[in-house]
Structure formats: structure tokens, C-alpha cells
Design a protein around this motif. Structure first.
Motif, PDB file in Angstrom:
ATOM      1  N   ALA A   1     -19.744  -6.736  -2.406  1.00 18.84           N
ATOM      2  CA  ALA A   1     -18.773  -5.767  -1.889  1.00 18.84           C
ATOM      3  C   ALA A   1     -17.468  -5.827  -2.682  1.00 18.84           C
ATOM      4  N   PHE A   2     -17.075  -7.017  -3.107  1.00 14.15           N
ATOM      5  CA  PHE A   2     -15.861  -7.146  -3.920  1.00 14.15           C
ATOM      6  C   PHE A   2     -16.039  -6.401  -5.242  1.00 14.15           C
ATOM      7  N   ARG A   3     -17.170  -6.598  -5.905  1.00 19.49           N
ATOM      8  CA  ARG A   3     -17.406  -5.930  -7.184  1.00 19.49           C
ATOM      9  C   ARG A   3     -17.432  -4.418  -7.008  1.00 19.49           C
ATOM     10  N   ALA A   4     -17.978  -3.949  -5.900  1.00 25.06           N
ATOM     11  CA  ALA A   4     -18.033  -2.507  -5.649  1.00 25.06           C
ATOM     12  C   ALA A   4     -16.633  -1.926  -5.511  1.00 25.06           C
TER      13      ALA A   4
ATOM     14  N   ALA B   1     -14.394 -13.258   1.386  1.00 29.84           N
ATOM     15  CA  ALA B   1     -14.320 -12.215   2.411  1.00 29.84           C
ATOM     16  C   ALA B   1     -12.913 -11.628   2.487  1.00 29.84           C
ATOM     17  N   VAL B   2     -11.897 -12.492   2.508  1.00 31.00           N
ATOM     18  CA  VAL B   2     -10.515 -12.011   2.605  1.00 31.00           C
ATOM     19  C   VAL B   2     -10.118 -11.288   1.320  1.00 31.00           C
ATOM     20  N   HIS B   3     -10.533 -11.815   0.169  1.00 33.43           N
ATOM     21  CA  HIS B   3     -10.181 -11.149  -1.090  1.00 33.43           C
ATOM     22  C   HIS B   3     -10.967  -9.843  -1.281  1.00 33.43           C
ATOM     23  N   THR B   4     -12.116  -9.733  -0.671  1.00 34.19           N
ATOM     24  CA  THR B   4     -12.818  -8.446  -0.685  1.00 34.19           C
ATOM     25  C   THR B   4     -12.011  -7.418   0.094  1.00 34.19           C
ATOM     26  N   TYR B   5     -11.456  -7.849   1.226  1.00 32.44           N
ATOM     27  CA  TYR B   5     -10.567  -6.964   1.979  1.00 32.44           C
ATOM     28  C   TYR B   5      -9.378  -6.554   1.115  1.00 32.44           C
ATOM     29  N   ASP B   6      -8.798  -7.507   0.372  1.00 34.41           N
ATOM     30  CA  ASP B   6      -7.681  -7.191  -0.521  1.00 34.41           C
ATOM     31  C   ASP B   6      -8.067  -6.096  -1.514  1.00 34.41           C
TER      32      ASP B   6
ATOM     33  N   GLN C   1     -10.487  -3.914  -1.233  1.00 31.93           N
ATOM     34  CA  GLN C   1     -10.753  -2.656  -0.532  1.00 31.93           C
ATOM     35  C   GLN C   1      -9.453  -1.961  -0.138  1.00 31.93           C
ATOM     36  N   VAL C   2      -8.460  -2.724   0.295  1.00 35.52           N
ATOM     37  CA  VAL C   2      -7.152  -2.138   0.606  1.00 35.52           C
ATOM     38  C   VAL C   2      -6.569  -1.483  -0.640  1.00 35.52           C
ATOM     39  N   THR C   3      -6.742  -2.133  -1.765  1.00 36.12           N
ATOM     40  CA  THR C   3      -6.183  -1.637  -3.019  1.00 36.12           C
ATOM     41  C   THR C   3      -6.755  -0.278  -3.402  1.00 36.12           C
ATOM     42  N   VAL C   4      -8.025  -0.058  -3.104  1.00 36.91           N
ATOM     43  CA  VAL C   4      -8.660   1.222  -3.460  1.00 36.91           C
ATOM     44  C   VAL C   4      -8.652   2.194  -2.287  1.00 36.91           C
ATOM     45  N   GLY C   5      -7.925   1.837  -1.214  1.00 39.45           N
ATOM     46  CA  GLY C   5      -7.789   2.740  -0.081  1.00 39.45           C
ATOM     47  C   GLY C   5      -8.983   2.837   0.824  1.00 39.45           C
ATOM     48  N   ALA C   6      -9.824   1.798   0.832  1.00 43.15           N
ATOM     49  CA  ALA C   6     -11.026   1.837   1.665  1.00 43.15           C
ATOM     50  C   ALA C   6     -11.250   0.497   2.375  1.00 43.15           C
ATOM     51  N   PRO C   7     -10.246   0.028   3.156  1.00 41.02           N
ATOM     52  CA  PRO C   7     -10.409  -1.273   3.820  1.00 41.02           C
ATOM     53  C   PRO C   7     -11.466  -1.227   4.912  1.00 41.02           C
ATOM     54  N   GLU C   8     -12.250  -2.287   5.002  1.00 35.41           N
ATOM     55  CA  GLU C   8     -13.272  -2.412   6.034  1.00 35.41           C
ATOM     56  C   GLU C   8     -13.069  -3.722   6.782  1.00 35.41           C
ATOM     57  N   PRO C   9     -13.381  -3.753   8.074  1.00 36.42           N
ATOM     58  CA  PRO C   9     -13.296  -5.021   8.804  1.00 36.42           C
ATOM     59  C   PRO C   9     -14.251  -6.042   8.205  1.00 36.42           C
ATOM     60  N   LEU C  10     -13.918  -7.310   8.353  1.00 34.22           N
ATOM     61  CA  LEU C  10     -14.838  -8.347   7.942  1.00 34.22           C
ATOM     62  C   LEU C  10     -16.083  -8.270   8.829  1.00 34.22           C
ATOM     63  N   PRO C  11     -17.273  -8.510   8.275  1.00 31.89           N
ATOM     64  CA  PRO C  11     -18.481  -8.522   9.113  1.00 31.89           C
ATOM     65  C   PRO C  11     -18.328  -9.513  10.258  1.00 31.89           C
ATOM     66  N   ASP C  12     -18.906  -9.179  11.402  1.00 31.17           N
ATOM     67  CA  ASP C  12     -18.713  -9.994  12.604  1.00 31.17           C
ATOM     68  C   ASP C  12     -19.045 -11.467  12.389  1.00 31.17           C
ATOM     69  N   GLU C  13     -20.213 -11.764  11.788  1.00 39.97           N
ATOM     70  CA  GLU C  13     -20.613 -13.163  11.664  1.00 39.97           C
ATOM     71  C   GLU C  13     -19.703 -13.918  10.707  1.00 39.97           C
TER      72      GLU C  13
ATOM     73  N   GLY D   1      -7.544 -10.224  19.612  1.00 44.71           N
ATOM     74  CA  GLY D   1      -7.963  -9.107  18.777  1.00 44.71           C
ATOM     75  C   GLY D   1      -9.404  -9.310  18.387  1.00 44.71           C
ATOM     76  N   THR D   2      -9.936  -8.436  17.574  1.00 45.23           N
ATOM     77  CA  THR D   2     -11.281  -8.672  17.069  1.00 45.23           C
ATOM     78  C   THR D   2     -11.252  -9.900  16.172  1.00 45.23           C
ATOM     79  N   ALA D   3     -12.403 -10.505  15.952  1.00 48.51           N
ATOM     80  CA  ALA D   3     -12.452 -11.675  15.072  1.00 48.51           C
ATOM     81  C   ALA D   3     -11.949 -11.323  13.688  1.00 48.51           C
ATOM     82  N   SER D   4     -12.286 -10.139  13.199  1.00 47.29           N
ATOM     83  CA  SER D   4     -11.802  -9.708  11.891  1.00 47.29           C
ATOM     84  C   SER D   4     -10.279  -9.625  11.887  1.00 47.29           C
ATOM     85  N   GLU D   5      -9.698  -9.050  12.925  1.00 48.04           N
ATOM     86  CA  GLU D   5      -8.239  -8.944  12.996  1.00 48.04           C
ATOM     87  C   GLU D   5      -7.592 -10.323  13.043  1.00 48.04           C
ATOM     88  N   LEU D   6      -8.207 -11.258  13.769  1.00 52.97           N
ATOM     89  CA  LEU D   6      -7.650 -12.604  13.853  1.00 52.97           C
ATOM     90  C   LEU D   6      -7.648 -13.284  12.484  1.00 52.97           C
ATOM     91  N   VAL D   7      -8.750 -13.152  11.750  1.00 50.25           N
ATOM     92  CA  VAL D   7      -8.814 -13.761  10.414  1.00 50.25           C
ATOM     93  C   VAL D   7      -7.764 -13.135   9.500  1.00 50.25           C
TER      94      VAL D   7
END
Length: 265
Positions: A20-23, A134-139, A141-153, A228-234
Motif C-alpha cells: 500500500a505504501f508503494r502504491a 502502517a503509520v508511514h503508509t498513512y503519511d 496516503q495523506v500526501t497524495v490526498g487519499a488517506p485511509e484508516p489503518l486496517p482494524d487488526e 476513538g476507533t483503534a486507527s484513530e487512537l494509533v
């Protein structure tokens, strides 16, 4: 503390988050765009950090128990060509996964966390590596304007991993003893207790469920709680989203004290 995720699952999730990070990187209009959640970095800097870091950790895991962190020697530098960068990143991830597979979860490994609740093993390294990517993948995704929550597990294990690895310490808390409660809307809760003996985390009962915490760790013992959701907490504990993104009860200023605390000083 022991992860609820098995070692094979940790490795699978590292691979999935790395993909997901590479994408996200591949979809960026430019590698020179700034990363909003890491403003000192461009997207290329972030990709370089990910690739070089995974290669260094692969060398550290391969070295086995050692007094110091190992570093990858003679590794190719991160290519600035957009076509070559994804392959370099994929190779970096595979080097780490290959080293972890060969070592297994129980073998000792150098880690930067010493007096924490996490063991100095390859399994604990894999657990923390998952949260890093996982956190850097979020970083990214935010950079390209498409942030997604971290997967639940990933996120559910991430709250506990952060508390037991990044915060737990035997260094004395320099303020009035207190506790921080973290409640995931998925039904899991944790408490971080800080006092003269340091900081330590435990799993506690989610609100409205049968108590499992010790008697002196009742529902009114926390100085502040966040929900919050687990993703929000992380993302909150890693300073990716602001406090007003979650529900906070109690003294929110305690989080400032926690962030400013350096038990090594």
C-alpha cells in the motif's frame, strides 16, 4: 506484552502495508511534494527512510543478539527515478521479511527499547515494524490526498504495541501519579499508569463490560481517557491527527506532559 497477532500474520501485514505504501508513492504527481504529517520530509525522503530503514533492520535481525544495531553495508541508494523506486522499496521489504522468516519470532535481537514491556526478540521487532510501515503508509496516503484508516487488526495491536514499546519505562514519572485510558470503539481498552516506578500498560475492561482490571485500577482512576476507533487512537499517539479528532474526558493537558517527558534525562 504479547501481541494478539501471530508471527506469520505480522509478516503478512508488513507485506500488505508495504504494498500500500508503494502504491501511494507511485500515484504521487511528484516525489518532491512535502509530507503534511512529516513536514520536514518530501515524499522521496519518506520513501528513502522506509527503504533504508527496512534494510538496516534486516541486517540487525540477521545478526542475531548483538550489543549494537547493525546496518546494511553496500546497499544501493534509493533511486530518484520514479520507475526504479518501487522495485527498490519492494526489495527492501523482502530483505526484512526474509531475515525475520529465517530468524523466527523467539530469537533475541538488538532493539532500541530496553526497559520497556516489549521483549528484545525478532517477534517484537516484527510487531514494531508493522506499526512503522502502517503509520508511514498513512503519511504517504495523506500526501497524495487519499488517506485511509489503518486496517482494524493492525490498529488494534498498534495501540498496545505503542504503549508497551514506545512509552513503557522504569524511569520515574516526574509529576503526580496518574493514568491514561485508551478506549477503542471496537471494544478494546488499555491503561497506561505513570508514577515513581515509571510507565506500564495493561489491558483493561472496555466500558460497559465485565471488569478485569485490578481493584486499584478502577474506572475512576484515570486522569484522562481518550476514545476513538483503534486507527484513530494509533494516529493520535503518533501525532498524526489532533486531539479534537477523538473524544477526550478528563485533563487533556496530561497528554502534553506525556509527550514532553523524557525518562532518560
Amino acid at each position: 506484552m504479547t501481541t494478539t497477532l501471530t508471527f506469520p500474520v505480522l509478516l503478512r501485514l508488513i507485506d500488505e502495508r508495504s504494498t500500500a505504501f508503494r502504491a501511494a508513492v507511485a500515484s504521487a504527481p511528484s516525489l518532491d511534494v512535502q509530507v503534511p504529517t512529516c513536514p520536514e520530509w518530501t515524499l522521496f525522503d519518506l520513501a528513502q527512510h522506509i527503504g533504508e530503514g527496512r534494510r538496516d533492520w534486516a541486517a540487525t535481525v540477521a545478526a542475531g543478539p548483538a550489543p549494537a544495531k547493525s546496518a546494511a553495508e553496500g546497499a544501493p541508494a534509493a533511486p530518484r527515478e520514479r520507475e526504479a523506486l518501487p522495485a527498490w522499496l519492494a526489495e527492501s521489504t523482502e530483505q526484512l521479511l526474509d531475515a525475520l522468516r529465517k530468524a523466527g519470532p523467539d530469537r533475541g535481537c538488538w532493539t532500541w527499547w530496553g526497559a520497556s514491556q516489549s521483549p528484545q526478540t525478532c517477534g517484537a521487532v516484527a510487531r514494531h515494524q508493522l506499526q512503522q510501515i502502517a503509520v508511514h503508509t498513512y503519511d504517504a496516503q495523506v500526501t497524495v490526498g487519499a488517506p485511509e484508516p489503518l486496517p482494524d487488526e493492525v490498529a488494534l495491536d498498534g495501540v498496545e504495541e505503542f504503549l508497551s514499546t514506545c512509552v513503557a519505562t522504569t524511569g520515574a514519572w516526574p509529576h503526580k501519579p496518574t493514568a491514561f485510558d485508551f478506549h477503542a470503539t471496537e471494544g478494546h481498552s488499555w491503561r497506561l499508569t505513570v508514577d515513581g516506578d515509571g510507565a506500564r500498560s495493561t489491558r483493561i475492561s472496555a466500558p460497559g463490560t465485565t471488569p478485569v482490571a485490578a481493584a486499584d485500577e478502577g474506572p475512576n482512576a484515570a486522569g484522562v481517557s481518550v476514545r476513538g476507533t483503534a486507527s484513530e487512537l494509533v494516529l493520535f499517539v503518533y501525532d498524526r491527527i489532533p486531539a479534537d479528532s477523538l473524544q477526550i474526558e478528563g485533563d487533556a493537558g496530561l497528554f502534553d506532559l506525556l509527550r514532553e517527558w523524557d525518562p532518560e534525562e
